[in-house]
Scaffold this active site. Structure first.
Site, PDB file in Angstrom:
ATOM      1  N   HIS A   9       0.847  -1.164   0.020  1.00 20.44           N
ATOM      2  CA  HIS A   9       0.015  -0.082  -0.009  1.00 20.44           C
ATOM      3  C   HIS A   9       0.765   1.282  -0.141  1.00 20.44           C
ATOM      4  O   HIS A   9       0.322   2.158  -0.603  1.00 20.44           O
ATOM      5  CB  HIS A   9      -0.945  -0.089   1.056  1.00 20.44           C
ATOM      6  CG  HIS A   9      -1.821  -1.037   1.173  1.00 20.44           C
ATOM      7  ND1 HIS A   9      -2.327  -1.814   2.230  1.00 20.44           N
ATOM      8  CD2 HIS A   9      -2.097  -2.079   0.198  1.00 20.44           C
ATOM      9  CE1 HIS A   9      -3.055  -2.474   2.167  1.00 20.44           C
ATOM     10  NE2 HIS A   9      -2.927  -3.019   0.911  1.00 20.44           N
ATOM     11  N   CYS A  33      -5.455   0.534 -21.876  1.00 23.61           N
ATOM     12  CA  CYS A  33      -4.866   1.140 -20.418  1.00 23.61           C
ATOM     13  C   CYS A  33      -4.001   0.246 -19.823  1.00 23.61           C
ATOM     14  O   CYS A  33      -3.612   0.551 -18.563  1.00 23.61           O
ATOM     15  CB  CYS A  33      -6.246   1.118 -19.555  1.00 23.61           C
ATOM     16  SG  CYS A  33      -7.326  -0.025 -18.946  1.00 23.61           S
TER      17      CYS A  33
HETATM   18  C1  PEP Z   1      -4.424  -4.463 -17.185  1.00 21.59           C
HETATM   19  O1  PEP Z   1      -4.685  -5.627 -16.933  1.00 21.59           O
HETATM   20  O2  PEP Z   1      -3.809  -4.166 -18.067  1.00 21.59           O
HETATM   21  C2  PEP Z   1      -4.946  -3.355 -16.335  1.00 21.59           C
HETATM   22  C3  PEP Z   1      -4.842  -2.441 -16.826  1.00 21.59           C
HETATM   23  O3  PEP Z   1      -5.581  -3.572 -15.132  1.00 21.59           O
HETATM   24  P1  PEP Z   1      -4.502  -4.139 -13.817  1.00 21.59           P
HETATM   25  O4  PEP Z   1      -3.043  -3.784 -14.141  1.00 21.59           O
HETATM   26  O5  PEP Z   1      -4.974  -3.115 -12.705  1.00 21.59           O
HETATM   27  O6  PEP Z   1      -4.560  -5.496 -13.670  1.00 21.59           O
END
Ligand code: PEP
Ligand code: MG
Length: 764
Positions: free
Chosen positions: A378, A691
């Site tokens: 965290h 993303c």
């Molecule tokens: C991903 O899996 O690419 C994503 C953006 O989510 P996280 O990294 O939070 O799993």
């Protein structure tokens, strides 16, 4: 149980004996003009006498980790300063390595026993060794030995542990003149400690020890009532401080550290903790020494537990003990000695909670080094959010630094340079200047839209997860929040955030976004994202297990509360919701039905309802690749989570260094998968974003744009470099180049793409 004094160690009548002994120890240290060696010699004599042991020896750790026999009663005195146990050697070395007592009635037959002829110890059968430790650093070992196969009892361990504690305090405070401990020596020379980068960056500055050491000088007391009263008063003050903190205005708003302090308050009310400290006082310790004793026990337990949940709880308790010690020492507030923080503060901590970091003046803290913390912790999340260069898993750093030492944190390589030479400082200063220049250049692009040379506008958003991330969206000049990881809020909380709190946090986020879109991803927990308070059964393959939407649909209460909070927070504003880890289309139907029910319920209760609720999915599981034409029309948008998508496509754990970078997303297989998605989105006119981490790497972003992606969401620090690349890019040209490369069936496209970037003046 054999006890040579014929007393039962649990008998209350034996307490005065221990207290008398503790008083004697105090006298030894109170003696003025006595050199360190003489003090140690007296201690071993006294301990041997008190414990009716034929041998008592003190070993001190040297800088190479070996243990030097410094003082002995019973072994050959000639062996002093000539006998060394290598790191981990023998039962003494084992005690130092484990940081725990070793109690062996039949030591000579123990597989770890190491016989040293020079000491003449062949006739001793039983052995009890206790580490001389201070704040987790093992400085040495104190040992007793007997000829008979003696079972050392609880009281024996207690006597030795108390002696070790007193000794450790005096060694650390330099009262044992002439005895240079490993810790002392290693605090004077340059060192490089290698850890794991947990928050990107580079920082040069000076050490500020988080928890400046409270040196406990008064360890024993003859007045248990008075000490108990002091302890109770301090605990009451600690509780009052926590209450006060919880009432502060800032705390009322920033939800993430509120819960941490609420959990501390809960621990402060824990009767078991208080009782253990009171028991220690009954055995003759002062209030401070009792806190330290119980804290040492907690620390040694902490080292043994594998269970993340329990370790986190023990860490909280450890932190609380430090706070209590500071109250007893009369340091009313804070982590730090009260001196003003230098402008280039590098915090060094054994462990640190997210709330502690938020306590510091953010404008002065440039770097952070933690002995025990991973990238998933965290505090790492908060460090990233605050833009502080941070390194975790920096083993041994605490025993090598002192307040004010010059230090460099290289959170690219994971190197921590302690007291670096002027050459090292010089080369890092150049590096830092170069980075600062780049940052200034990126900042100057803030107001400029990300438009390619051929006039294509690329949407650049940022990934966020806490309220503290929001100013960075603004600074980066981003178009909005493309991925808001709501689970971070849950991860930094120590208790499940309730509806009201969630509503408040989401409202604050939307307010801070000031009208720019925020895509809220519903809880993505499970797998590597552990909620301390949500007990989960251990799974063989957590990444393939009960997580994200799977858990949300099985436990609809959790998702329902979250959706309700998000709807309420939105009021009449638009709301964008995104579902993580969708594998089957039926999961979308189920989640949509749940969301629709919540909207209806809100409408019926007369609350304001968002003008528009968009529901999208994250494309992270390869199964969706084979049903894209059915998926696209079902949703308002799709966001590719490339971190997970490639983890599953390549069957390579994203958190395992040995495999995580082994397979390249920029290979024909990866690019075809990404292109298939982009083509389907275009066919169905479904808005598409990516993303995952690759969106923030300029070369990868160049490729994504070539494949047809027009919306990217990334870490705030990546916006500048990606925008710089975009401003120099020609989309038509990169698209053609990519198509040619893919059609040619090249096995590695990364190198040709890098050449393309170089040839076209693209900074990647
Ligand atoms: C991903 O899996 O690419 C994503 C953006 O989510 P996280 O990294 O939070 O799993
Ligand atoms: Mg993911």
């Amino acid at each position: 149980m054999q006890d040579p004094r014929g007393t039962d160690p649990r008998n209350a009548g034996s307490e005065p004996a221990l207290r008398i002994f503790m008083r004697r120890l105090r006298q030894i240290f109170a003696e003025p003009a006595v050199d360190g060696q003489a003090r140690l010699d007296t201690i071993v004599r006294q301990v041997a006498g008190h414990m009716v042991a034929e041998v008592c020896s003190i070993y001190i750790k040297r800088q190479d980790g070996s243990l030097e026999l410094f003082a002995t009663e019973g072994l050959n005195p000639e062996a002093k300063h000539k006998t060394f146990m290598l790191r981990g050697e023998g039962l003494v070395g084992r005690c130092a390595e484990l940081g725990q007592p070793v109690n062996e009635p039949d030591a000579q037959n123990h597989p770890f026993f190491s016989y040293r002829p020079e000491t003449g110890e062949d006739i001793y059968h039983s052995l009890l060794a206790v580490p001389v430790a201070r704040g987790g650093d093992v400085l040495g070992v104190i040992v007793v030995q007997n000829r008979t196969q003696r079972d050392y009892g609880e009281e024996d361990v207690e006597v030795l542990e108390n002696t070790a504690m007193v000794l450790a305090e005096h060694l650390v405070s330099g009262d044992v003149a002439g005895v240079n401990t490993a810790a002392e020596f290693s605090r004077s020379v340059p060192h490089v400690v290698r850890g794991q980068p947990i928050a990107e960056g580079l920082a040069l500055g000076h050490v500020v020890l988080h928890e400046s050491r409270v040196v406990v000088t008064e360890l024993t007391s003859n007045d248990p009532e008075a000490e108990t009263l002091r302890l109770e008063t301090a605990v009451a003050e600690l509780k009052a401080t926590l209450d006060e903190l919880l009432e502060q205005n800032e705390m009322a708003v920033t939800g993430e550290h509120r819960e941490v302090f609420e959990a501390y308050r809960m621990f402060a009310n824990d009767r078991g903790w208080l009782k253990r400290m009171k028991d220690a006082i009954k055995h003759g310790l002062t209030a401070e020494a009792a806190v330290t004793r119980v804290q040492n026990d907690t620390r040694s337990k902490m080292g043994r537990h594998q269970d993340t949940y329990l370790r986190e709880r023990l860490k909280d308790l450890d932190d609380l003990s430090d706070r209590l010690l500071r109250v007893l020492a009369g340091r009313r507030s804070g982590h730090h000695s009260g001196k003003p923080l230098p402008a280039d503060t590098i915090l060094v901590a054994r462990t640190m909670g997210p709330a502690d970091l938020l306590d510091y003046d953010r404008t002065r803290v440039k770097g952070l080094v933690i002995e025990d913390s991973s990238g998933q912790s965290h505090v790492a999340i908060v460090a990233k959010a605050l833009g502080i260069a941070a390194i975790g898993q920096a083993r041994g750093v605490m025993e090598r630094v002192d307040d004010g030492d010059p230090i460099i944190v290289d959170a690219e390589t994971g190197d921590v340079h302690i007291r670096p030479s002027s050459e090292v400082i010089g080369s890092y200063a150049d590096k830092a200047r170069f980075r600062a220049r780049k940052r200034r250049r990126y900042r100057s692009l803030k107001g400029k839209p990300a438009v390619t040379r051929d006039g294509v506008r690329i949407g650049l958003s940022v990934n966020a997860g806490l309220l503290v991330d929001m100013p960075q969206m603004e600074e980066a000049g981003a178009d909005g929040i493309g991925l808001f990881r709501t689970e971070l809020q849950f991860m930094v909380s120590q208790t499940l955030p309730r509806l009201e709190r969630q509503t408040q946090v989401y409202r604050d986020i939307m307010d801070a976004a000031g009208g720019r879109p925020v895509t809220f991803r519903t809880l993505d927990v499970g797998g590597d994202k552990v909620l301390p308070y949500l007990r989960q059964t251990k799974e063989e393959n957590p990444a393939l297990g009960w997580r994200a939407i799977r858990m949300a649909l099985d436990r609809p209460g959790l998702l329902r509360t979250q959706v309700r909070a998000l709807l309420r927070a939105a009021g009449e504003r638009d709301l964008k919701l995104m579902l993580p880890m969708v594998t089957a289309l039926a999961e979308i139907d189920a989640a949509k039905a749940l969301i629709a029910r919540e909207i209806e319920l809100l409408g019926r209760r007369g609350g304001p309802v968002p003008s528009r609720v968009e529901i999208g999915v994250m494309l992270e599981v390869p199964s969706l690749l084979f049903q894209l034409d059915r998926l696209m029309p079902m949703v308002d948008f799709v966001s590719v989570g490339s971190n997970d998508l490639f983890q599953y496509i390549y069957a390579a754990d994203r958190n395992n260094d040995r495999v995580s970078t082994r397979y390249d997303p920029l290979s024909p297989a990866g690019l075809r998968a990404l292109k298939t998605i982009a083509d389907a989105a275009l066919r169905h006119d479904t808005p598409l974003t990516l993303c995952g981490e690759m969106a923030g790497r300029p070369l990868d972003a160049m490729v994504l744009i070539g494949l047809g992606y027009r919306q990217l969401s990334m870490a705030p620090s990546s916006v500048g470099p990606v925008k710089t690349m975009i401003l120099a890019l020609d989309t038509g040209d990169i698209t053609r180049t990519l198509n040619t490369l893919l059609a040619a069936g090249e096995t590695s496209v990364r190198e040709p793409l890098k050449r393309y970037a170089a040839d076209h003046g693209l900074e990647v």
